[in-house]
Write a protein that holds these residues in place. Sequence first.
Motif, PDB file in Angstrom:
ATOM      1  N   THR A  86       0.843  -1.196   0.000  1.00 14.79           N
ATOM      2  CA  THR A  86       0.000   0.000   0.000  1.00 14.79           C
ATOM      3  C   THR A  86       0.879   1.248   0.000  1.00 14.79           C
ATOM      4  OG1 THR A  86      -1.781  -1.184   1.131  1.00 14.79           O
ATOM      5  CG2 THR A  86      -1.841   1.220   1.227  1.00 14.79           C
ATOM      6  N   GLY A  87       1.864   1.288   0.880  1.00 16.79           N
ATOM      7  CA  GLY A  87       2.793   2.417   0.932  1.00 16.79           C
ATOM      8  C   GLY A  87       3.658   2.506  -0.309  1.00 16.79           C
ATOM      9  N   PHE A  88       4.133   1.367  -0.781  1.00 15.64           N
ATOM     10  CA  PHE A  88       5.000   1.339  -1.956  1.00 15.64           C
ATOM     11  C   PHE A  88       4.272   1.892  -3.170  1.00 15.64           C
ATOM     12  CE2 PHE A  88       7.054  -0.621  -5.632  1.00 15.64           C
ATOM     13  CZ  PHE A  88       8.398  -0.371  -5.371  1.00 15.64           C
ATOM     14  N   ARG A  89       3.028   1.484  -3.373  1.00 12.08           N
ATOM     15  CA  ARG A  89       2.266   1.928  -4.544  1.00 12.08           C
ATOM     16  C   ARG A  89       1.912   3.416  -4.462  1.00 12.08           C
ATOM     17  NH1 ARG A  89       2.407  -0.919  -9.064  1.00 12.08           N
ATOM     18  NH2 ARG A  89       0.526   0.194  -9.569  1.00 12.08           N
ATOM     19  N   LYS A  90       1.841   3.978  -3.252  1.00 13.34           N
ATOM     20  CA  LYS A  90       1.626   5.429  -3.109  1.00 13.34           C
ATOM     21  C   LYS A  90       2.895   6.184  -3.503  1.00 13.34           C
ATOM     22  CE  LYS A  90      -1.912   5.276   0.456  1.00 13.34           C
ATOM     23  NZ  LYS A  90      -2.201   5.488   1.883  1.00 13.34           N
ATOM     24  N   GLY A  91       4.050   5.591  -3.260  1.00 13.28           N
ATOM     25  CA  GLY A  91       5.322   6.247  -3.525  1.00 13.28           C
ATOM     26  C   GLY A  91       5.923   5.953  -4.889  1.00 13.28           C
ATOM     27  N   PHE A  92       5.459   4.893  -5.533  1.00  9.38           N
ATOM     28  CA  PHE A  92       6.066   4.483  -6.800  1.00  9.38           C
ATOM     29  C   PHE A  92       4.992   4.179  -7.842  1.00  9.38           C
ATOM     30  CE2 PHE A  92       9.227   3.654  -3.602  1.00  9.38           C
ATOM     31  CZ  PHE A  92      10.413   4.053  -4.207  1.00  9.38           C
ATOM     32  N   SER A  93       5.300   4.507  -9.076  1.00 10.26           N
ATOM     33  CA  SER A  93       4.413   4.179 -10.200  1.00 10.26           C
ATOM     34  C   SER A  93       5.224   3.441 -11.252  1.00 10.26           C
ATOM     35  CB  SER A  93       3.801   5.463 -10.776  1.00 10.26           C
ATOM     36  OG  SER A  93       4.826   6.320 -11.241  1.00 10.26           O
ATOM     37  N   THR A 121       9.133   3.992 -10.713  1.00 13.10           N
ATOM     38  CA  THR A 121       9.496   5.406 -10.688  1.00 13.10           C
ATOM     39  C   THR A 121       9.007   6.007  -9.379  1.00 13.10           C
ATOM     40  OG1 THR A 121       9.216   5.473 -13.092  1.00 13.10           O
ATOM     41  CG2 THR A 121       9.340   7.592 -11.936  1.00 13.10           C
ATOM     42  N   HIS A 122       9.877   6.719  -8.688  1.00 15.90           N
ATOM     43  CA  HIS A 122       9.556   7.329  -7.392  1.00 15.90           C
ATOM     44  C   HIS A 122       8.765   8.619  -7.639  1.00 15.90           C
ATOM     45  CE1 HIS A 122      11.049   9.327  -3.443  1.00 15.90           C
ATOM     46  NE2 HIS A 122       9.963   8.595  -3.213  1.00 15.90           N
ATOM     47  N   THR A 123       7.434   8.524  -7.563  1.00 15.02           N
ATOM     48  CA  THR A 123       6.552   9.644  -7.893  1.00 15.02           C
ATOM     49  C   THR A 123       5.745  10.163  -6.703  1.00 15.02           C
ATOM     50  OG1 THR A 123       4.895   8.037  -8.628  1.00 15.02           O
ATOM     51  CG2 THR A 123       6.310   9.022 -10.324  1.00 15.02           C
ATOM     52  N   GLY A 124       5.971   9.633  -5.527  1.00 13.46           N
ATOM     53  CA  GLY A 124       5.229  10.085  -4.343  1.00 13.46           C
ATOM     54  C   GLY A 124       6.042   9.859  -3.087  1.00 13.46           C
ATOM     55  N   MET A 165       8.403   6.387   2.807  1.00 12.37           N
ATOM     56  CA  MET A 165       9.310   6.280   3.946  1.00 12.37           C
ATOM     57  C   MET A 165       9.984   7.630   4.240  1.00 12.37           C
ATOM     58  SD  MET A 165      10.926   2.479   3.323  1.00 12.37           S
ATOM     59  CE  MET A 165      11.615   2.310   4.968  1.00 12.37           C
ATOM     60  N   GLY A 166       9.175   8.699   4.204  1.00 16.53           N
ATOM     61  CA  GLY A 166       9.681  10.032   4.530  1.00 16.53           C
ATOM     62  C   GLY A 166      10.467  10.705   3.425  1.00 16.53           C
ATOM     63  N   LYS A 167      10.521  10.097   2.268  1.00 23.30           N
ATOM     64  CA  LYS A 167      11.273  10.684   1.139  1.00 23.30           C
ATOM     65  C   LYS A 167      10.272  11.218   0.114  1.00 23.30           C
ATOM     66  CE  LYS A 167      15.432   8.311   1.960  1.00 23.30           C
ATOM     67  NZ  LYS A 167      16.759   8.789   1.845  1.00 23.30           N
ATOM     68  N   ALA A 168      10.385  12.512  -0.183  1.00 19.59           N
ATOM     69  CA  ALA A 168       9.517  13.137  -1.180  1.00 19.59           C
ATOM     70  C   ALA A 168       9.863  12.592  -2.565  1.00 19.59           C
ATOM     71  CB  ALA A 168       9.696  14.646  -1.140  1.00 19.59           C
ATOM     72  N   PRO A 205      17.142  -1.653   0.774  1.00 21.17           N
ATOM     73  CA  PRO A 205      17.635  -0.567   1.657  1.00 21.17           C
ATOM     74  C   PRO A 205      18.568   0.406   0.922  1.00 21.17           C
ATOM     75  CG  PRO A 205      17.772  -2.685   2.779  1.00 21.17           C
ATOM     76  CD  PRO A 205      17.419  -2.978   1.344  1.00 21.17           C
ATOM     77  N   GLN A 206      19.428  -0.086   0.079  1.00 18.66           N
ATOM     78  CA  GLN A 206      20.344   0.777  -0.666  1.00 18.66           C
ATOM     79  C   GLN A 206      19.573   1.638  -1.680  1.00 18.66           C
ATOM     80  OE1 GLN A 206      20.784  -2.573  -0.336  1.00 18.66           O
ATOM     81  NE2 GLN A 206      22.615  -2.729   0.916  1.00 18.66           N
ATOM     82  N   VAL A 207      18.537   1.065  -2.297  1.00 16.75           N
ATOM     83  CA  VAL A 207      17.717   1.807  -3.263  1.00 16.75           C
ATOM     84  C   VAL A 207      17.040   2.976  -2.568  1.00 16.75           C
ATOM     85  CG1 VAL A 207      15.655   1.655  -4.722  1.00 16.75           C
ATOM     86  CG2 VAL A 207      17.407  -0.122  -4.851  1.00 16.75           C
ATOM     87  N   ILE A 208      16.441   2.736  -1.416  1.00 15.70           N
ATOM     88  CA  ILE A 208      15.731   3.779  -0.680  1.00 15.70           C
ATOM     89  C   ILE A 208      16.722   4.843  -0.202  1.00 15.70           C
ATOM     90  CG2 ILE A 208      14.282   4.274   1.343  1.00 15.70           C
ATOM     91  CD1 ILE A 208      12.937   2.772  -1.121  1.00 15.70           C
ATOM     92  N   GLN A 209      17.868   4.417   0.265  1.00 13.23           N
ATOM     93  CA  GLN A 209      18.888   5.358   0.740  1.00 13.23           C
ATOM     94  C   GLN A 209      19.357   6.279  -0.388  1.00 13.23           C
ATOM     95  OE1 GLN A 209      22.462   3.513   2.310  1.00 13.23           O
ATOM     96  NE2 GLN A 209      22.713   5.189   3.773  1.00 13.23           N
ATOM     97  N   ALA A 210      19.375   5.778  -1.605  1.00 14.73           N
ATOM     98  CA  ALA A 210      19.866   6.557  -2.743  1.00 14.73           C
ATOM     99  C   ALA A 210      18.818   7.542  -3.292  1.00 14.73           C
ATOM    100  CB  ALA A 210      20.318   5.617  -3.860  1.00 14.73           C
ATOM    101  N   LEU A 211      17.597   7.484  -2.798  1.00 14.76           N
ATOM    102  CA  LEU A 211      16.563   8.414  -3.306  1.00 14.76           C
ATOM    103  C   LEU A 211      16.864   9.844  -2.910  1.00 14.76           C
ATOM    104  CD1 LEU A 211      13.264   6.405  -2.722  1.00 14.76           C
ATOM    105  CD2 LEU A 211      14.413   6.856  -4.890  1.00 14.76           C
TER     106      LEU A 211
END
Length: 165
Positions: free
Chosen positions: A87-94, A119-122, A125-128, A159-165
């Motif tokens: 649910t969270g992932f789909r809000k943040g990624f398309s 694609t990180h569109t939302g 985990m606290g990352k715009a 974890p590395q993917v999220i850290q690199a956002l």
Amino acid sequence: MKTLKITILAMFMAATNLVCAQGLQSKTAVNKSTMEKNKEVVVRFNKAYWESGNVEIVKEFLADNYVNHFAPPNGPNDASLMVQFITGFRKGFSDVTIEFHEVLGEGDKVSLIKTITATHTGDFMGKAATGKKVVINIVEIDTLKDGKITDTWALSNFPQVIQAL
């Protein structure tokens, strides 16, 4: 008479071998059929879960006693975590897609090597939103019983993917 006994014994042994071979072949066919069905379950679950974000799929494909062995410590490790995460992932990624590099079955286990791209569109985990394309590589082993996934073990670069956002 001795030749007749040897002939009968040889025929008996040949018949026994034939019956055993047919039984083994039948059992192997059943096991192969179950393995193929298990692989199909895991692939269908992954496609619906990742690409559609379908939380109802969790009820259909995860057993009531499902355990997520790569869950963060001190939190839930059951199917509720899977619903919460996607649910969270789909809000943040398309533009989420999954590619299977390997799908292997052995006994009651299915192993996957897969790549998730999105694609990180939302917010996630606290990352715009950054608009960045991400590539998540996952090696996973699922255990199945009666056509449902009971356990999942996985390693990923998430974890590395999220850290690199």
